[in-house]
Design a protein around this motif. Structure first.
Motif, PDB file in Angstrom:
ATOM      1  N   ALA A   1       0.839  -1.331  -0.028  1.00 44.01           N
ATOM      2  CA  ALA A   1      -0.104  -0.136  -0.081  1.00 44.01           C
ATOM      3  C   ALA A   1       0.996   1.123  -0.097  1.00 44.01           C
ATOM      4  O   ALA A   1       1.988   1.309   0.513  1.00 44.01           O
ATOM      5  N   GLY A   2       0.393   2.349  -0.720  1.00 41.34           N
ATOM      6  CA  GLY A   2       1.097   3.475  -0.392  1.00 41.34           C
ATOM      7  C   GLY A   2       0.179   4.743  -0.503  1.00 41.34           C
ATOM      8  O   GLY A   2      -1.059   4.593  -0.935  1.00 41.34           O
ATOM      9  N   HIS A   3       0.725   5.968  -0.157  1.00 41.21           N
ATOM     10  CA  HIS A   3      -0.142   7.106   0.104  1.00 41.21           C
ATOM     11  C   HIS A   3       0.654   8.263  -0.195  1.00 41.21           C
ATOM     12  O   HIS A   3       1.476   8.379   0.619  1.00 41.21           O
ATOM     13  N   MET A   4       0.147   9.004  -1.128  1.00 40.06           N
ATOM     14  CA  MET A   4       1.066  10.383  -1.284  1.00 40.06           C
ATOM     15  C   MET A   4       0.658  11.298  -0.577  1.00 40.06           C
ATOM     16  O   MET A   4      -0.560  11.580  -0.106  1.00 40.06           O
ATOM     17  N   LEU A   5       1.547  12.229  -0.249  1.00 44.53           N
ATOM     18  CA  LEU A   5       1.558  13.548   0.501  1.00 44.53           C
ATOM     19  C   LEU A   5       2.002  14.703  -0.441  1.00 44.53           C
ATOM     20  O   LEU A   5       2.616  14.416  -1.295  1.00 44.53           O
ATOM     21  N   TYR A   6       1.285  15.695  -0.288  1.00 45.67           N
ATOM     22  CA  TYR A   6       1.788  16.752  -1.160  1.00 45.67           C
ATOM     23  C   TYR A   6       2.440  18.112  -0.213  1.00 45.67           C
ATOM     24  O   TYR A   6       1.673  18.513   0.693  1.00 45.67           O
ATOM     25  N   LEU A   7       3.255  18.448  -0.952  1.00 43.49           N
ATOM     26  CA  LEU A   7       4.106  19.722  -0.191  1.00 43.49           C
ATOM     27  C   LEU A   7       4.378  20.724  -1.320  1.00 43.49           C
ATOM     28  O   LEU A   7       5.231  20.304  -2.142  1.00 43.49           O
ATOM     29  N   ASN A   8       3.810  21.696  -1.355  1.00 46.82           N
ATOM     30  CA  ASN A   8       3.956  22.839  -2.353  1.00 46.82           C
ATOM     31  C   ASN A   8       5.445  23.472  -2.549  1.00 46.82           C
ATOM     32  O   ASN A   8       5.688  23.581  -3.778  1.00 46.82           O
ATOM     33  N   ALA A   9       6.059  23.343  -1.350  1.00 44.08           N
ATOM     34  CA  ALA A   9       7.466  23.900  -1.404  1.00 44.08           C
ATOM     35  C   ALA A   9       8.596  22.703  -1.987  1.00 44.08           C
ATOM     36  O   ALA A   9       9.677  23.007  -1.847  1.00 44.08           O
ATOM     37  N   ALA A  10       8.036  21.533  -2.143  1.00 46.52           N
ATOM     38  CA  ALA A  10       8.957  20.427  -2.635  1.00 46.52           C
ATOM     39  C   ALA A  10       9.807  20.801  -3.773  1.00 46.52           C
ATOM     40  O   ALA A  10       9.209  21.460  -4.730  1.00 46.52           O
ATOM     41  N   ASN A  11      11.127  20.405  -3.652  1.00 50.13           N
ATOM     42  CA  ASN A  11      11.919  20.726  -4.833  1.00 50.13           C
ATOM     43  C   ASN A  11      12.721  19.437  -5.188  1.00 50.13           C
ATOM     44  O   ASN A  11      13.421  18.953  -4.568  1.00 50.13           O
ATOM     45  N   PHE A  12      12.380  18.792  -6.323  1.00 44.31           N
ATOM     46  CA  PHE A  12      13.101  17.629  -6.590  1.00 44.31           C
ATOM     47  C   PHE A  12      14.742  17.752  -7.366  1.00 44.31           C
ATOM     48  O   PHE A  12      15.192  16.758  -7.717  1.00 44.31           O
ATOM     49  N   GLY A  13      14.847  19.089  -7.240  1.00 45.58           N
ATOM     50  CA  GLY A  13      16.312  19.446  -8.047  1.00 45.58           C
ATOM     51  C   GLY A  13      16.271  19.129  -9.515  1.00 45.58           C
ATOM     52  O   GLY A  13      15.171  19.077 -10.257  1.00 45.58           O
ATOM     53  N   PRO A  14      17.328  19.601 -10.108  1.00 50.81           N
ATOM     54  CA  PRO A  14      17.449  19.235 -11.667  1.00 50.81           C
ATOM     55  C   PRO A  14      17.402  18.027 -11.954  1.00 50.81           C
ATOM     56  O   PRO A  14      17.797  17.098 -11.617  1.00 50.81           O
ATOM     57  N   ARG A  15      16.785  17.734 -13.193  1.00 50.04           N
ATOM     58  CA  ARG A  15      16.645  16.489 -13.870  1.00 50.04           C
ATOM     59  C   ARG A  15      17.404  16.058 -14.684  1.00 50.04           C
ATOM     60  O   ARG A  15      18.246  16.899 -15.431  1.00 50.04           O
ATOM     61  N   GLU A  16      18.086  14.806 -14.243  1.00 53.23           N
ATOM     62  CA  GLU A  16      19.054  13.989 -15.304  1.00 53.23           C
ATOM     63  C   GLU A  16      18.314  13.598 -16.366  1.00 53.23           C
ATOM     64  O   GLU A  16      17.821  12.430 -16.215  1.00 53.23           O
ATOM     65  N   VAL A  17      18.368  14.200 -17.726  1.00 52.84           N
ATOM     66  CA  VAL A  17      17.733  13.581 -18.753  1.00 52.84           C
ATOM     67  C   VAL A  17      18.179  12.351 -19.143  1.00 52.84           C
ATOM     68  O   VAL A  17      17.225  11.684 -19.788  1.00 52.84           O
ATOM     69  N   SER A  18      19.228  11.785 -18.946  1.00 57.56           N
ATOM     70  CA  SER A  18      19.872  10.663 -19.155  1.00 57.56           C
ATOM     71  C   SER A  18      19.033   9.357 -18.819  1.00 57.56           C
ATOM     72  O   SER A  18      19.030   8.245 -19.034  1.00 57.56           O
ATOM     73  N   GLN A  19      18.332   9.763 -17.506  1.00 56.61           N
ATOM     74  CA  GLN A  19      17.646   8.676 -16.824  1.00 56.61           C
ATOM     75  C   GLN A  19      16.246   8.831 -17.088  1.00 56.61           C
ATOM     76  O   GLN A  19      15.620   9.830 -17.354  1.00 56.61           O
ATOM     77  N   PRO A  20      15.558   7.599 -17.402  1.00 52.73           N
ATOM     78  CA  PRO A  20      14.290   7.562 -17.380  1.00 52.73           C
ATOM     79  C   PRO A  20      13.225   8.375 -16.369  1.00 52.73           C
ATOM     80  O   PRO A  20      13.454   8.352 -15.105  1.00 52.73           O
ATOM     81  N   ALA A  21      12.368   9.165 -16.401  1.00 53.12           N
ATOM     82  CA  ALA A  21      11.582  10.080 -15.775  1.00 53.12           C
ATOM     83  C   ALA A  21      10.104   9.527 -15.474  1.00 53.12           C
ATOM     84  O   ALA A  21       9.459   9.019 -16.240  1.00 53.12           O
ATOM     85  N   VAL A  22       9.644   9.715 -14.068  1.00 52.69           N
ATOM     86  CA  VAL A  22       8.400   9.390 -13.910  1.00 52.69           C
ATOM     87  C   VAL A  22       7.952  10.529 -13.075  1.00 52.69           C
ATOM     88  O   VAL A  22       8.290  11.195 -12.266  1.00 52.69           O
ATOM     89  N   HIS A  23       6.636  11.084 -13.630  1.00 54.67           N
ATOM     90  CA  HIS A  23       6.104  12.553 -13.202  1.00 54.67           C
ATOM     91  C   HIS A  23       5.783  12.158 -11.881  1.00 54.67           C
ATOM     92  O   HIS A  23       5.358  11.021 -11.515  1.00 54.67           O
ATOM     93  N   ALA A  24       5.996  13.215 -10.886  1.00 54.86           N
ATOM     94  CA  ALA A  24       5.412  12.940  -9.427  1.00 54.86           C
ATOM     95  C   ALA A  24       4.180  12.310  -9.147  1.00 54.86           C
ATOM     96  O   ALA A  24       3.940  11.777  -8.345  1.00 54.86           O
ATOM     97  N   GLY A  25       3.276  12.946 -10.088  1.00 53.33           N
ATOM     98  CA  GLY A  25       1.768  12.135  -9.899  1.00 53.33           C
ATOM     99  C   GLY A  25       1.689  10.847 -10.261  1.00 53.33           C
ATOM    100  O   GLY A  25       0.613  10.296  -9.922  1.00 53.33           O
ATOM    101  N   LEU A  26       2.688  10.296 -10.802  1.00 50.33           N
ATOM    102  CA  LEU A  26       2.633   8.873 -11.428  1.00 50.33           C
ATOM    103  C   LEU A  26       3.685   8.005 -10.461  1.00 50.33           C
ATOM    104  O   LEU A  26       3.662   6.765 -10.532  1.00 50.33           O
ATOM    105  N   TRP A  27       4.429   8.442  -9.454  1.00 51.24           N
ATOM    106  CA  TRP A  27       5.482   7.800  -8.538  1.00 51.24           C
ATOM    107  C   TRP A  27       4.880   6.832  -7.730  1.00 51.24           C
ATOM    108  O   TRP A  27       5.407   5.588  -7.914  1.00 51.24           O
ATOM    109  N   LEU A  28       3.622   6.996  -7.160  1.00 53.74           N
ATOM    110  CA  LEU A  28       3.101   6.007  -6.228  1.00 53.74           C
ATOM    111  C   LEU A  28       2.615   4.744  -7.298  1.00 53.74           C
ATOM    112  O   LEU A  28       2.525   3.574  -6.892  1.00 53.74           O
ATOM    113  N   GLN A  29       2.035   5.283  -8.207  1.00 48.42           N
ATOM    114  CA  GLN A  29       1.490   4.144  -9.374  1.00 48.42           C
ATOM    115  C   GLN A  29       2.713   3.235  -9.867  1.00 48.42           C
ATOM    116  O   GLN A  29       2.573   2.176 -10.038  1.00 48.42           O
TER     117      GLN A  29
END
Length: 145
Positions: free
Chosen positions: A108-136
């Motif tokens: 089971a998993g449950h997402m929390l939201y924090l408006n101030a979250a900063n994921f840092g710069p994206r490394e484009v060479s790595q496959p990305a998952v949008h934050a809204g799909l991370w739990l899925q």
């Protein structure tokens, strides 16, 4: 007389601090795991409007794209792609992102939201998952943590 002034000043200071405080733009969670009976979790969805939650059954073997949120492509460069190993029952937000869920293995998993979250710069060479799909992504691919 000094007590009355102290109480009035304390009330005014409290009201000033409340007025200046920024509204919380986050979700909250509380965990009680020392009761020797069960782990009890409570959480809030401190959201300013309805997220239009929907219970959705997602079968295993679904083709998924980590950059596609609903019909909108949010990660254009190198989105992660996978086939779900496990089926899940989820609660979606706005019908697109998973907020809560349980897969067929019991994870089971449950997402929390924090408006101030900063994921840092994206490394484009790595496959990305949008934050809204991370739990899925986790529910689709993991039996345990």
């Amino acid at each position: 007389m000094w007590r009355i002034r102290f109480v009035v000043l304390s009330c005014l200071l409290t009201l000033l601090l409340i007025a200046l405080a920024a509204p919380a733009e986050s979700c909250s969670r509380i965990l009680w795991n020392i009761n020797k009976l069960a782990v009890v979790v409570g959480r809030t969805m401190d959201w300013p409007e309805s997220t239009e939650p929907m219970l959705t059954v997602l079968p295993r073997s679904m083709q998924r794209k980590g950059g596609l949120v609903g019909a909108e492509v949010l990660v254009k460069e190198n989105p992660a792609k996978w086939t779900s190993k496990y089926g899940s029952l989820v609660t979606t937000m706005y019908g697109i992102g998973t907020a809560d869920g349980l897969n067929e293995k019991g994870l089971a998993g449950h997402m929390l939201y924090l408006n101030a979250a900063n994921f840092g710069p994206r490394e484009v060479s790595q496959p990305a998952v949008h934050a809204g799909l991370w739990l899925q992504y986790l529910l689709d691919n993991a039996a345990t943590v």
